[in-house]
Design a protein around this motif. Sequence first.
Motif, PDB file in Angstrom:
ATOM      1  N   ALA A  18      -4.129  31.284  93.817  1.00  0.00           N
ATOM      2  CA  ALA A  18      -4.413  30.325  95.025  1.00  0.00           C
ATOM      3  C   ALA A  18      -3.622  30.810  96.396  1.00  0.00           C
ATOM      4  N   ALA A  19      -2.446  31.378  96.148  1.00  0.00           N
ATOM      5  CA  ALA A  19      -1.655  31.599  97.502  1.00  0.00           C
ATOM      6  C   ALA A  19      -2.149  32.910  97.991  1.00  0.00           C
ATOM      7  N   TRP A  20      -3.133  33.624  97.456  1.00  0.00           N
ATOM      8  CA  TRP A  20      -3.405  34.994  97.848  1.00  0.00           C
ATOM      9  C   TRP A  20      -4.499  34.991  99.182  1.00  0.00           C
ATOM     10  N   ASP A  21      -4.201  35.334 100.242  1.00  0.00           N
ATOM     11  CA  ASP A  21      -5.228  35.412 101.334  1.00  0.00           C
ATOM     12  C   ASP A  21      -6.085  36.422 101.664  1.00  0.00           C
ATOM     13  N   LEU A  22      -5.640  37.873 100.871  1.00  0.00           N
ATOM     14  CA  LEU A  22      -6.629  38.794 101.001  1.00  0.00           C
ATOM     15  C   LEU A  22      -7.780  38.779 100.384  1.00  0.00           C
ATOM     16  N   PRO A  23      -8.670  39.438 100.875  1.00  0.00           N
ATOM     17  CA  PRO A  23     -10.190  39.344 100.362  1.00  0.00           C
ATOM     18  C   PRO A  23     -10.291  40.149  98.828  1.00  0.00           C
ATOM     19  N   VAL A  24     -10.870  39.371  97.853  1.00  0.00           N
ATOM     20  CA  VAL A  24     -10.933  40.172  96.572  1.00  0.00           C
ATOM     21  C   VAL A  24     -12.306  39.982  96.127  1.00  0.00           C
ATOM     22  N   CYS A  25     -12.807  40.890  95.430  1.00  0.00           N
ATOM     23  CA  CYS A  25     -14.157  41.238  95.023  1.00  0.00           C
ATOM     24  C   CYS A  25     -14.108  41.326  93.287  1.00  0.00           C
ATOM     25  N   ILE A  26     -14.779  40.130  92.910  1.00  0.00           N
ATOM     26  CA  ILE A  26     -14.656  40.043  91.265  1.00  0.00           C
ATOM     27  C   ILE A  26     -15.892  40.615  90.769  1.00  0.00           C
ATOM     28  N   LEU A  47      -9.238  31.628  94.044  1.00  0.00           N
ATOM     29  CA  LEU A  47      -9.056  32.484  95.187  1.00  0.00           C
ATOM     30  C   LEU A  47      -9.465  32.171  96.406  1.00  0.00           C
ATOM     31  N   PRO A  48      -8.839  31.858  97.282  1.00  0.00           N
ATOM     32  CA  PRO A  48      -9.427  31.318  98.552  1.00  0.00           C
ATOM     33  C   PRO A  48     -10.477  32.256  99.354  1.00  0.00           C
ATOM     34  N   ASN A  49     -10.516  33.512  99.040  1.00  0.00           N
ATOM     35  CA  ASN A  49     -11.201  34.456  99.749  1.00  0.00           C
ATOM     36  C   ASN A  49     -11.790  35.474  99.098  1.00  0.00           C
ATOM     37  N   SER A  50     -12.694  35.078  98.040  1.00  0.00           N
ATOM     38  CA  SER A  50     -13.137  36.101  96.971  1.00  0.00           C
ATOM     39  C   SER A  50     -14.672  35.884  96.877  1.00  0.00           C
ATOM     40  N   GLU A  51     -15.308  36.793  96.355  1.00  0.00           N
ATOM     41  CA  GLU A  51     -16.591  36.867  96.088  1.00  0.00           C
ATOM     42  C   GLU A  51     -16.717  37.355  94.578  1.00  0.00           C
ATOM     43  N   LEU A  52     -17.724  36.561  93.918  1.00  0.00           N
ATOM     44  CA  LEU A  52     -17.936  36.583  92.552  1.00  0.00           C
ATOM     45  C   LEU A  52     -19.392  37.430  92.329  1.00  0.00           C
ATOM     46  N   HIS A  53     -19.407  38.422  91.540  1.00  0.00           N
ATOM     47  CA  HIS A  53     -20.681  39.084  91.083  1.00  0.00           C
ATOM     48  C   HIS A  53     -20.602  39.069  89.700  1.00  0.00           C
ATOM     49  N   ILE A  54     -21.550  38.316  89.007  1.00  0.00           N
ATOM     50  CA  ILE A  54     -21.906  38.374  87.659  1.00  0.00           C
ATOM     51  C   ILE A  54     -22.927  39.317  87.346  1.00  0.00           C
ATOM     52  N   ILE A  55     -22.859  40.213  86.479  1.00  0.00           N
ATOM     53  CA  ILE A  55     -23.890  41.393  86.504  1.00  0.00           C
ATOM     54  C   ILE A  55     -24.531  40.668  84.926  1.00  0.00           C
ATOM     55  N   PRO A  56     -25.931  40.431  85.041  1.00  0.00           N
ATOM     56  CA  PRO A  56     -26.661  39.824  84.074  1.00  0.00           C
ATOM     57  C   PRO A  56     -26.836  40.811  82.794  1.00  0.00           C
ATOM     58  N   ARG A  57     -26.557  40.373  81.621  1.00  0.00           N
ATOM     59  CA  ARG A  57     -26.924  40.928  80.471  1.00  0.00           C
ATOM     60  C   ARG A  57     -25.876  42.296  80.434  1.00  0.00           C
ATOM     61  N   GLN A  58     -24.591  42.307  80.824  1.00  0.00           N
ATOM     62  CA  GLN A  58     -23.645  43.159  80.658  1.00  0.00           C
ATOM     63  C   GLN A  58     -22.291  42.755  79.951  1.00  0.00           C
ATOM     64  N   PHE A  59     -21.586  43.848  79.551  1.00  0.00           N
ATOM     65  CA  PHE A  59     -20.593  43.591  78.686  1.00  0.00           C
ATOM     66  C   PHE A  59     -19.133  44.042  79.454  1.00  0.00           C
TER      67      PHE A  59
END
Length: 82
Positions: A18-26, A47-59
């Motif tokens: 929660a304290a991270w202010d850098l951009p994060v790509c998940i 994370l205050p500055n994050s993007e989440l990408h969930i890839i369908p049907r992947q492990f």
Amino acid sequence: YRAMNPKRSIDLPLETLAAWDLPVCIIHGEEDEIFPVALAEQMHATLPNSELHIIPRQFHSLIFRKSRQVGEILHEFLEKQS
């Protein structure tokens, strides 16, 4: 191996993120057999500055299974940061 749960599946407690202010790509596989998708969702929510990408049907190991798609996501993410 310790029993995994969404709160302690990574080395850092979620509260620390929660304290991270850098951009994060998940980028996470929807059916990851090692880390549950709930962990990625909680990290993104924390994370205050994050993007989440969930890839369908992947492990796990998306960098090997879907390297082109991961590269495209990262490229777009990095372009937004510049």
